[in-house]
Design a protein around this motif. Sequence first.
Motif, PDB file in Angstrom:
ATOM      1  N   SER A 152      67.886  28.603   2.418  1.00  0.00           N
ATOM      2  CA  SER A 152      68.419  27.451   1.684  1.00  0.00           C
ATOM      3  C   SER A 152      68.277  27.624   0.177  1.00  0.00           C
ATOM      4  O   SER A 152      69.029  27.031  -0.600  1.00  0.00           O
ATOM      5  N   GLU A 153      67.318  28.444  -0.221  1.00  0.00           N
ATOM      6  CA  GLU A 153      67.101  28.696  -1.648  1.00  0.00           C
ATOM      7  C   GLU A 153      67.984  29.820  -2.170  1.00  0.00           C
ATOM      8  O   GLU A 153      68.497  29.745  -3.295  1.00  0.00           O
ATOM      9  N   PRO A 193      72.334  28.855  -1.079  1.00  0.00           N
ATOM     10  CA  PRO A 193      72.372  27.388  -1.039  1.00  0.00           C
ATOM     11  C   PRO A 193      73.732  26.786  -0.716  1.00  0.00           C
ATOM     12  O   PRO A 193      73.810  25.624  -0.319  1.00  0.00           O
ATOM     13  N   ASP A 248      75.370  26.178   4.774  1.00  0.00           N
ATOM     14  CA  ASP A 248      74.399  25.418   5.558  1.00  0.00           C
ATOM     15  C   ASP A 248      74.120  26.116   6.889  1.00  0.00           C
ATOM     16  O   ASP A 248      74.916  26.040   7.824  1.00  0.00           O
TER      17      ASP A 248
END
Length: 255
Positions: A75-76, A79, A82
């Motif tokens: 997610s980092e 980003p 999903d």
Amino acid sequence: MSEVRGEEKERRRLPAGRVAAAWAVHAFTASGVVTALLAIAALIAGDLRLALLWLGAALIIDGFDGPMARKVRVSEYAPRFDGAILDHVIDYLTYTVIPALLIYRFGLVPPGWEIPAAAWIMTTSLYCFGNREMKTHDNYFSGFPATWNLIVLYFYVLGSGNWPNLAVIAVLGVLTFVPFKYIHPFRVATFRPLTLAVTALWALSTFSLVLRSGPETPPAEASPAAFWAFIGASAYFLAICAWRTLAGRREAEKP
């Protein structure tokens, strides 16, 4: 406009190796759709055993992609994509749609009940995948987690009859809405080393049973030792789920 430029600069500063690792995990997750396609091909060919093996491969991918994603912090470092939605899409296909089709295709319920049973599976599972409170604070699933791939596997290994299968499908569909706790073998901290060991035993015995069985050799006869290891591991999971559900109720009743 300046905010957009700031975001672009921030993305450019991300380490290339980390970004590549994040996208590699997304690709690993996405490979589950290939195993799903192969399971569908086996289904069309009328090979239940092979379809279960491909669903098993999808289950392995789903078991490892989450820890991998957390390890590389997808997610980092990726980003804009999903991974949770990707995972849900593939899970609904491999955990729900294909198992429902297997029940329809191979007549695992009484004649005339194939479509109602498959429809019941697919509709009740929607609540599971759309439930924002599907996971409890201690990482158990709340309500039956739509693991219909495992249910079809149990029908195959146990050789259960059509009417018992239909009864199980009816009850589990209802339990989707009942907040009983179901263990997540990789996420639940309590007894984790033992649970992981039992999970490995279950996986190895399951693979052996499906691989060695055939039209004229039921799983229990193909490998009796693996069959009883499978039963023992399953009993462990049932006991953990029952214990945590009852413990949770007692905690909730405390003043």
